[in-house]
Design a protein around this motif. Structure first.
Motif, PDB file in Angstrom:
ATOM      1  N   ALA A   1       0.703  -1.220  -0.100  1.00 49.64           N
ATOM      2  CA  ALA A   1      -0.090  -0.035   0.021  1.00 49.64           C
ATOM      3  C   ALA A   1       0.820   1.194  -0.029  1.00 49.64           C
ATOM      4  N   ALA A   2       1.950   1.224   0.689  1.00 54.22           N
ATOM      5  CA  ALA A   2       2.855   2.357   0.642  1.00 54.22           C
ATOM      6  C   ALA A   2       3.636   2.888  -0.558  1.00 54.22           C
ATOM      7  N   TRP A   3       3.888   1.677  -1.505  1.00 51.30           N
ATOM      8  CA  TRP A   3       4.303   1.879  -2.492  1.00 51.30           C
ATOM      9  C   TRP A   3       3.343   2.282  -3.624  1.00 51.30           C
ATOM     10  N   ARG A   4       1.960   1.818  -3.480  1.00 54.13           N
ATOM     11  CA  ARG A   4       0.724   2.110  -4.292  1.00 54.13           C
ATOM     12  C   ARG A   4       0.571   3.788  -4.021  1.00 54.13           C
ATOM     13  N   ASN A   5       0.718   4.109  -3.036  1.00 55.98           N
ATOM     14  CA  ASN A   5       0.518   5.630  -2.487  1.00 55.98           C
ATOM     15  C   ASN A   5       1.493   6.457  -3.491  1.00 55.98           C
ATOM     16  N   ARG A   6       2.514   5.961  -3.743  1.00 54.67           N
ATOM     17  CA  ARG A   6       3.742   6.957  -4.349  1.00 54.67           C
ATOM     18  C   ARG A   6       3.335   6.616  -5.894  1.00 54.67           C
ATOM     19  N   VAL A   7       2.590   6.088  -6.601  1.00 52.41           N
ATOM     20  CA  VAL A   7       2.263   5.916  -7.910  1.00 52.41           C
ATOM     21  C   VAL A   7       0.880   6.299  -8.371  1.00 52.41           C
ATOM     22  N   GLY A   8       0.806   7.154  -9.190  1.00 54.04           N
ATOM     23  CA  GLY A   8      -0.604   7.525  -9.682  1.00 54.04           C
ATOM     24  C   GLY A   8      -0.947   7.015 -11.204  1.00 54.04           C
ATOM     25  N   ALA A   9      -2.171   6.845 -11.412  1.00 54.61           N
ATOM     26  CA  ALA A   9      -2.341   6.401 -12.760  1.00 54.61           C
ATOM     27  C   ALA A   9      -3.496   7.052 -13.433  1.00 54.61           C
TER      28      ALA A   9
ATOM     29  N   ARG B   1      -9.852  15.440 -17.485  1.00 55.10           N
ATOM     30  CA  ARG B   1      -9.176  16.292 -16.670  1.00 55.10           C
ATOM     31  C   ARG B   1      -9.529  15.893 -15.223  1.00 55.10           C
ATOM     32  N   LEU B   2     -10.690  15.464 -14.656  1.00 52.00           N
ATOM     33  CA  LEU B   2     -10.853  15.018 -13.503  1.00 52.00           C
ATOM     34  C   LEU B   2     -10.292  13.735 -13.289  1.00 52.00           C
ATOM     35  N   ASP B   3     -10.110  12.977 -14.105  1.00 55.24           N
ATOM     36  CA  ASP B   3      -9.220  11.771 -14.184  1.00 55.24           C
ATOM     37  C   ASP B   3      -7.770  12.132 -13.553  1.00 55.24           C
TER      38      ASP B   3
ATOM     39  N   GLU C   1       4.589  10.377  -6.757  1.00 59.16           N
ATOM     40  CA  GLU C   1       5.923  10.669  -7.329  1.00 59.16           C
ATOM     41  C   GLU C   1       6.209  10.328  -8.926  1.00 59.16           C
ATOM     42  N   LEU C   2       5.402   9.106  -9.185  1.00 60.29           N
ATOM     43  CA  LEU C   2       5.417   8.598 -10.674  1.00 60.29           C
ATOM     44  C   LEU C   2       3.622   8.760 -11.150  1.00 60.29           C
ATOM     45  N   ILE C   3       3.775   9.080 -12.430  1.00 58.40           N
ATOM     46  CA  ILE C   3       2.485   9.279 -13.001  1.00 58.40           C
ATOM     47  C   ILE C   3       2.472   8.578 -14.208  1.00 58.40           C
ATOM     48  N   PHE C   4       1.541   7.594 -14.203  1.00 60.94           N
ATOM     49  CA  PHE C   4       1.371   6.945 -15.695  1.00 60.94           C
ATOM     50  C   PHE C   4       0.109   7.665 -16.245  1.00 60.94           C
ATOM     51  N   LEU C   5       0.242   8.143 -17.430  1.00 57.74           N
ATOM     52  CA  LEU C   5      -0.882   8.915 -18.050  1.00 57.74           C
ATOM     53  C   LEU C   5      -0.883   7.958 -19.536  1.00 57.74           C
ATOM     54  N   ASP C   6      -2.100   7.318 -19.722  1.00 59.41           N
ATOM     55  CA  ASP C   6      -2.290   6.686 -20.708  1.00 59.41           C
ATOM     56  C   ASP C   6      -3.314   7.179 -21.719  1.00 59.41           C
ATOM     57  N   GLU C   7      -2.590   7.632 -22.726  1.00 62.75           N
ATOM     58  CA  GLU C   7      -3.399   8.498 -23.700  1.00 62.75           C
ATOM     59  C   GLU C   7      -4.237   9.631 -23.135  1.00 62.75           C
ATOM     60  N   PRO C   8      -3.689  10.432 -22.595  1.00 56.44           N
ATOM     61  CA  PRO C   8      -4.426  11.454 -21.656  1.00 56.44           C
ATOM     62  C   PRO C   8      -5.174  12.615 -22.380  1.00 56.44           C
TER      63      PRO C   8
ATOM     64  N   ALA D   1      -5.695  11.257 -10.107  1.00 59.09           N
ATOM     65  CA  ALA D   1      -4.408  10.493 -10.210  1.00 59.09           C
ATOM     66  C   ALA D   1      -3.261  11.314  -9.400  1.00 59.09           C
ATOM     67  N   LEU D   2      -3.476  12.834  -9.448  1.00 60.41           N
ATOM     68  CA  LEU D   2      -2.739  13.770  -8.880  1.00 60.41           C
ATOM     69  C   LEU D   2      -2.793  13.846  -7.181  1.00 60.41           C
ATOM     70  N   ILE D   3      -4.079  13.511  -6.876  1.00 62.46           N
ATOM     71  CA  ILE D   3      -4.675  13.949  -5.286  1.00 62.46           C
ATOM     72  C   ILE D   3      -3.851  13.172  -4.281  1.00 62.46           C
ATOM     73  N   GLY D   4      -3.329  11.827  -4.794  1.00 63.50           N
ATOM     74  CA  GLY D   4      -2.414  11.323  -3.674  1.00 63.50           C
ATOM     75  C   GLY D   4      -0.984  11.902  -3.718  1.00 63.50           C
ATOM     76  N   ASP D   5      -0.494  12.789  -4.382  1.00 61.18           N
ATOM     77  CA  ASP D   5       0.674  13.329  -4.528  1.00 61.18           C
ATOM     78  C   ASP D   5       1.636  12.323  -4.899  1.00 61.18           C
TER      79      ASP D   5
END
Ligand code: ATP
Length: 302
Positions: A73-81, A138-140, A150-157, A144-148
């Motif tokens: 869970a701690a790792w998942r907190n650091r990743v946004g998608a 944009r809401l998506d 470090e790494l964000i995956f943007l799939d065809e944003p 994805a950013l709300i958890g702040d």
């Protein structure tokens, strides 16, 4: 510094079919990395393995120092998608959705600041069902950013965005760089990759076929340039100096010359025109576009 994403010899087989056939990737902190490739090339498979949503067949993968197959869970907190499919709650307003999601994270971002970051201030109290497609996207991104992360995956944003919404989204993604985030962007839009990416990798048939900056990908910077112009009235291609005639690649109303040394040949051309008192008002010189390079790379490996 340890890379944010490190992949060695990654393979994924679906039955007999190898969708990812041994790829290596390395992404540094703060980079915007674009992953390009035709439909079915293996992008989503790779991304889902990095996100910890899909098991791999072979290879070593490290994301923020952790093997995603064992991310807690701690790792998942650091990743946004931001996935291809929208994950917003349709019955909630923009602000309520963000409030709900912020509760899942240890150190969420400020809600209003995040709404402002994606330019949804005027829609903060609108429910998901009343947002346009571009606004939902944009809401998506906001979710994805709300958890702040470090790494964000943007799939065809920006798929389905109008040109002005795309510009806004690019601005938002560019802003992530300033926040020190690392972005893994999947896109089919070459202008998007060109505008945003520090580095691009092209995948085709499950293999990385090229990697580089938007300017150098596939040897783009050393490819032949084209010089194009319309010959003034009363002048024919035969009137051009022999060194330019030798470069003639086409003449369909406009003359096209291809050259590895555009500066030299431009000098010869303008010298010739000025010497004769001729004007070349539609003269242009250009290197291959990223799209041309991409099509060549992916056709070769189809
Ligand atoms: P697109 O641009 O269309 O989204 P992609 O590059 O993301 O394509 P993937 O979704 O990774 O491609 O698919 C790669 C290949 O693996 C495709 O040929 C696809 O049909 C196949 N594939 C994907 N998921 C599965 C699955 N669960 N079972 C079997 N084959 C799959």
């Amino acid at each position: 510094m340890e890379p944010v994403v490190s992949v060695r010899g990654l393979r994924k087989r679906y039955g007999q079919f190898e969708a990812v056939a041994g790829i290596d990737l390395e992404i540094a902190r703060g980079e915007i990395f674009a992953f390009l490739g035709p439909n079915g090339a293996g992008k989503t498979t790779t991304v889902e393995i990095l996100e910890g949503f899909r098991a791999r067949t072979a290879g070593e993968v490290s994301v923020l120092g952790v093997d995603p197959a064992h991310g807690d869970a701690a790792w998942r907190n650091r990743v946004g998608a931001v996935l291809q499919e929208s994950n917003a709650e349709p019955g909630l307003t923009v602000r309520e959705s963000l409030q709900l999601y912020s509760g899942y994270y240890l150190e969420p971002r400020d809600i209003d600041e995040t709404i402002a970051l994606v330019g949804l201030q005027e829609k903060a109290d609108t429910t998901g069902t009343k947002l346009s497609g571009g606004q939902r996207r944009r809401l998506d991104v906001a979710l994805a950013l709300i958890g702040d992360p470090e790494l964000i995956f943007l799939d065809e944003p920006t798929t389905g965005f109008d040109p002005s919404a795309r510009r806004t989204a690019w601005h938002v993604i560019d802003g992530l760089r300033e926040l020190g985030k690392t972005v893994f962007l999947t896109t089919h839009y070459m202008d998007e990759a060109e505008q945003l990416a520090d580095r691009i990798a092209v995948i085709a048939g499950g293999r990385i076929v090229a990697e580089g900056t938007p300017g150098t990908l596939g040897g783009r910077n050393s490819m032949a340039a084209t010089i194009r112009f319309t010959l003034p009235e009363g002048t024919g291609a035969d009137d051009l100096p022999p060194e330019l005639r030798a470069l003639l690649a086409g003449e369909d109303g406009r003359v096209t010359l291809t050259t590895d040394t555009p500066l030299v040949h431009l000098h010869a051309l303008t010298g010739w025109a000025i010497g004769r008192g001729l004007d070349l008002p539609d003269l242009d010189v250009r290197q291959p576009t990223l799209e041309e390079v991409y099509l060549e790379l992916t056709e070769e490996h189809a």
